[in-house]
Design an enzyme around this catalytic site. Structure first.
Site, mmCIF file in Angstrom:
data_model
loop_
_atom_site.group_PDB
_atom_site.id
_atom_site.type_symbol
_atom_site.label_atom_id
_atom_site.label_comp_id
_atom_site.label_asym_id
_atom_site.label_seq_id
_atom_site.Cartn_x
_atom_site.Cartn_y
_atom_site.Cartn_z
ATOM 1 N N CYS A 105 0.847 -1.201 0.030
ATOM 2 C CA CYS A 105 -0.026 0.006 0.079
ATOM 3 C C CYS A 105 0.642 1.228 -0.084
ATOM 4 O O CYS A 105 1.923 1.226 0.551
ATOM 5 C CB CYS A 105 -0.617 0.002 1.218
ATOM 6 S SG CYS A 105 -1.997 1.417 1.449
ATOM 7 N N HIS A 220 -10.288 11.060 -11.659
ATOM 8 C CA HIS A 220 -11.858 10.635 -11.561
ATOM 9 C C HIS A 220 -12.516 11.685 -10.659
ATOM 10 O O HIS A 220 -13.449 11.448 -9.915
ATOM 11 C CB HIS A 220 -12.238 9.321 -11.368
ATOM 12 C CG HIS A 220 -11.630 8.851 -9.897
ATOM 13 N ND1 HIS A 220 -10.435 8.361 -10.161
ATOM 14 C CD2 HIS A 220 -11.959 8.610 -8.859
ATOM 15 C CE1 HIS A 220 -9.986 7.848 -8.754
ATOM 16 N NE2 HIS A 220 -10.838 8.118 -8.012
ATOM 17 N N ASP A 222 -10.860 13.115 -7.726
ATOM 18 C CA ASP A 222 -10.111 13.050 -6.222
ATOM 19 C C ASP A 222 -9.047 13.633 -6.450
ATOM 20 O O ASP A 222 -8.225 13.712 -5.309
ATOM 21 C CB ASP A 222 -10.061 11.618 -5.799
ATOM 22 C CG ASP A 222 -11.385 10.832 -5.687
ATOM 23 O OD1 ASP A 222 -12.383 11.390 -5.556
ATOM 24 O OD2 ASP A 222 -11.147 9.600 -5.780
ATOM 25 N N ASP A 249 -16.749 6.911 0.785
ATOM 26 C CA ASP A 249 -17.216 6.451 -0.741
ATOM 27 C C ASP A 249 -15.882 5.310 -1.178
ATOM 28 O O ASP A 249 -14.695 5.557 -0.593
ATOM 29 C CB ASP A 249 -17.053 7.722 -1.615
ATOM 30 C CG ASP A 249 -18.283 8.475 -1.374
ATOM 31 O OD1 ASP A 249 -19.327 8.127 -0.524
ATOM 32 O OD2 ASP A 249 -18.685 9.535 -2.188
ATOM 33 N N GLU A 256 -9.019 -2.575 -14.437
ATOM 34 C CA GLU A 256 -8.635 -3.702 -13.899
ATOM 35 C C GLU A 256 -9.508 -4.647 -14.490
ATOM 36 O O GLU A 256 -10.557 -4.660 -14.889
ATOM 37 C CB GLU A 256 -8.673 -3.719 -12.293
ATOM 38 C CG GLU A 256 -7.756 -2.801 -11.740
ATOM 39 C CD GLU A 256 -6.498 -2.990 -12.057
ATOM 40 O OE1 GLU A 256 -5.839 -4.298 -12.210
ATOM 41 O OE2 GLU A 256 -5.391 -2.073 -11.604
ATOM 42 N N HIS A 274 -12.101 -5.644 1.541
ATOM 43 C CA HIS A 274 -11.105 -4.879 2.215
ATOM 44 C C HIS A 274 -11.231 -3.391 2.190
ATOM 45 O O HIS A 274 -11.417 -2.677 3.138
ATOM 46 C CB HIS A 274 -9.720 -5.527 1.349
ATOM 47 C CG HIS A 274 -8.600 -4.457 1.763
ATOM 48 N ND1 HIS A 274 -7.621 -4.887 2.383
ATOM 49 C CD2 HIS A 274 -8.265 -3.168 1.530
ATOM 50 C CE1 HIS A 274 -6.663 -4.016 2.604
ATOM 51 N NE2 HIS A 274 -7.107 -2.912 2.149
ATOM 52 N N GLU A 275 -11.861 -3.206 0.923
ATOM 53 C CA GLU A 275 -12.187 -1.465 0.958
ATOM 54 C C GLU A 275 -13.289 -1.071 1.856
ATOM 55 O O GLU A 275 -13.253 -0.100 2.353
ATOM 56 C CB GLU A 275 -12.378 -1.103 -0.686
ATOM 57 C CG GLU A 275 -11.196 -1.423 -1.504
ATOM 58 C CD GLU A 275 -10.217 -0.390 -1.225
ATOM 59 O OE1 GLU A 275 -10.137 0.521 -0.494
ATOM 60 O OE2 GLU A 275 -8.957 -0.743 -1.573
ATOM 61 N N HIS A 278 -12.004 -0.249 5.135
ATOM 62 C CA HIS A 278 -11.789 0.945 5.130
ATOM 63 C C HIS A 278 -12.739 2.115 5.479
ATOM 64 O O HIS A 278 -12.899 2.873 6.274
ATOM 65 C CB HIS A 278 -10.764 1.476 3.911
ATOM 66 C CG HIS A 278 -9.409 0.743 3.802
ATOM 67 N ND1 HIS A 278 -8.839 0.493 4.949
ATOM 68 C CD2 HIS A 278 -8.756 0.449 2.879
ATOM 69 C CE1 HIS A 278 -7.635 -0.035 4.657
ATOM 70 N NE2 HIS A 278 -7.591 -0.325 3.319
ATOM 71 N N HIS A 284 -4.887 -0.358 7.771
ATOM 72 C CA HIS A 284 -4.179 -1.850 7.476
ATOM 73 C C HIS A 284 -3.742 -2.291 8.719
ATOM 74 O O HIS A 284 -3.335 -1.685 9.367
ATOM 75 C CB HIS A 284 -3.092 -1.492 6.651
ATOM 76 C CG HIS A 284 -3.581 -1.078 4.884
ATOM 77 N ND1 HIS A 284 -3.101 -0.593 4.105
ATOM 78 C CD2 HIS A 284 -4.611 -1.757 4.470
ATOM 79 C CE1 HIS A 284 -3.532 -0.475 2.968
ATOM 80 N NE2 HIS A 284 -4.652 -1.061 2.871
#
Length: 551
Positions: A105, A220, A222, A249, A256, A274-275, A278, A284
């Site tokens: 990461c 996009h 961010d 979000d 991918e 996983h996301e 968060h 992590h």
């Protein structure tokens, strides 16, 4: 494996980075060091060490364009090695180079503070604010605290203030062979992993949701620093809970190869789980087998939350509610029964000891064995997680920590180096476990140490902080010295914390606690300020006096 991510302070993500290293650090081709030929094909290590926080960029400096001394590089490499459990040599050996080249990461390992010290935001923090300004149809943060750096510990402490969480896909993948239905069910099953272990419920809604999900490509909205970079690059990222429009979000890179039920490509359900971790407030984990480890571990048809993931999420939200039971058949009439008189129960009070309830702390540490120890005079007290003193304590401090001094000024345990430090007067004790390291205690009068620090702690950035009066210092445990730029004003950087604190500890709930007299202060590491409603008396929550009271 997870690939290295391009990330700013505002969220965690996965992606790929190419590590380039210069020939200026390391040794010869013998003894595991990198050979001349290997180093000749490498670039500059400074960018890597700066990116992950091991080298600070001084005020006004430009990342990647700061002159470094060989010693500062060796020091940074030692920090990197110790942080990652490698042999601490200070040389760019093959083991270290291999670690740097591993997919990982992109969130920093060490969070550097404002002004080149070790306590605030960095240029990455500015990118976060910039990304919000660039993000169309997004409101500004509702309070300034949300612009502060999010930390990378696995339970940072910020969470949704409710148990009913809503989610909505607002843009499905347009490049994947997966149907919209398959993608929806991937998200649903990913949320179910977290729902099974918590009181949280997750509902798909058609309007504005807490967690908005979309597949995007490249830049996009961010911020350019957060743009996705095509297949094999950044996989996804998510924002922590909060009150701003972008909080929670989750974005997936539409370049991918998203798949299900195959080892080909990248499994959407696993990455989504996983996301969403968060998006629920987890950072992590350093447990390689955990879902919240930063690396994509490949397709596992039976993947589930690791016990480390479960402990982390339950730290934030608690365990699951009572299991549903089968409803009893409805009874049309029941025999009348005589009701017992109602008894009003008094709150359960725990036994307390007067000599403990008024105990002042000389120092408090969260030690290598996971226990919390408080020091006072020549004694040591082992505190329970729910408040109180463990059976068999207090004991003489030197019967627990070898040759521990009496009336210590301050103490701290570093989980990064796995060392315990005790300070008294102008001397320093260093421990591995409960055993005193050789050549200690050492006299520190010849250095720029503060004399008789009154409190010490290891904060979320892995640094040892020392407090005395109205000032604080950072202790460089690898050099046994204080970096330039200290001391700094305590009340300016630790907002709401008074001068002359007597002990401090970062506890396992993601908050930092300061002690002064009979009271304690709770400090939010995320917002970097005292939590409202404090100070409070420490007797009940820390020493078990009276009714059970949360910290």
């Amino acid at each position: 494996m997870w690939r290295i991510c391009t990330v700013v302070w505002s969220y965690f993500c996965w992606g790929v980075v190419v590590v380039l290293l210069t020939p200026s650090v390391g040794g010869t081709s013998g003894n595991g060091d990198v050979s001349v030929a290997e180093r000749a094909t490498a670039g500059d290590p400074d960018a890597y060490l700066e990116k992950f926080g091991y080298l600070a960029v001084p005020p006004g400096g430009t990342p990647g364009n700061v002159q470094r001394s060989p010693e500062s590089r060796r020091h940074a490499i030692r920090e990197f090695q110790r942080f990652n459990g490698l042999s601490v040599t200070g040389n760019l050996d093959r083991q270290t180079l291999a670690k740097m080249r591993q997919p990982r990461c992109g969130f920093p390992d060490v969070i550097r503070p404002e002004g080149g010290s070790t306590f605030g935001t960095s240029t990455n923090g500015r990118n976060r604010n910039r990304s919000r300004n660039r993000n169309r149809n997004r409101s500004r943060p509702r309070n300034r605290a949300e612009e502060l750096t999010a930390q990378s510990f696995y339970v940072p402490g910020h969470k949704w203030k409710k148990t009913q969480i809503t989610w909505r896909p607002i843009g499905y993948s347009r490049t994947s062979r997966l149907s919209q239905s398959q993608q929806w069910w991937s998200f649903k099953r990913a949320f179910d992993k977290w729902a099974e272990q918590t009181p949280l419920t997750f509902s798909d809604v058609s309007g504005t949701a807490d967690i908005m999900i979309k597949f995007v490509r490249s830049d996009h909205g961010d911020g350019r620093g957060n743009a996705f970079d095509g297949r094999g690059g950044t996989l996804a990222h998510a924002f922590f809970p909060g009150t701003s429009a972008i909080s929670g979000d989750t974005h997936f890179d539409d370049d991918e190869q998203w798949t299900l039920n195959t080892e080909d490509g990248t499994n959407l359900e696993i990455v989504a789980a996983h996301e969403f971790g968060h998006a629920l407030g987890l950072g992590h984990s350093n447990v390689a087998q955990a879902l919240m480890a930063p690396y994509y571990q490949g397709y596992d048809p039976n993947f589930k939350l690791h016990k480390d993931d479960i402990q982390a999420i339950q730290h934030l939200y608690g365990g699951p509610g009572r299991p549903r039971t089968t409803p009893r058949p409805r009874v049309t009439s029941r025999p009348r029964v005589t009701l017992r008189p109602r008894v009003t129960r008094r709150p359960t009070r725990r036994p307390s000891s007067g000599r403990f309830c008024n105990l002042k702390f000389d120092a408090v540490i969260k030690a290598h064995d996971g226990s919390t120890y408080a020091f006072r005079s020549h004694d040591i007290y082992k505190l329970t997680s729910t408040g109180g003193v463990s059976r068999g304590f207090p004991k003489r401090a030197n019967t627990v920590f070898q040759s521990a001094p009496i009336n210590i000024d301050a103490a701290a345990y570093s989980p990064w180096s796995r060392k315990t430090y005790m300070f008294k007067g102008s001397r320093l004790w260093k421990y591995t476990g409960f055993r005193l390291d050789s050549d200690y205690p050492k006299d520190i009068r010849a250095t720029n140490f503060p004399t008789r620090p009154k409190a010490a702690l290891v904060w979320r950035d892995g640094r040892v902080y020392l407090f005395r009066g109205r000032q604080f210092w950072v202790f460089d445990e690898y050099r046994n010295s204080i970096p330039q730029g200290y001391p700094l004003d305590t009340r300016r950087y630790w907002r709401g914390i008074p001068n002359n604190v007597e002990a401090a500890v970062r506890w396992n709930d993601g908050y930092t606690y300061f002690f002064k007299g009979s009271n304690y202060f709770k400090f939010s590491d995320y917002y970097r300020r005292k939590v409202g409603g404090y100070p409070k008396p420490k007797a009940a929550p820390w020493l078990g006096c009276g009714s059970r009271t949360p910290k």
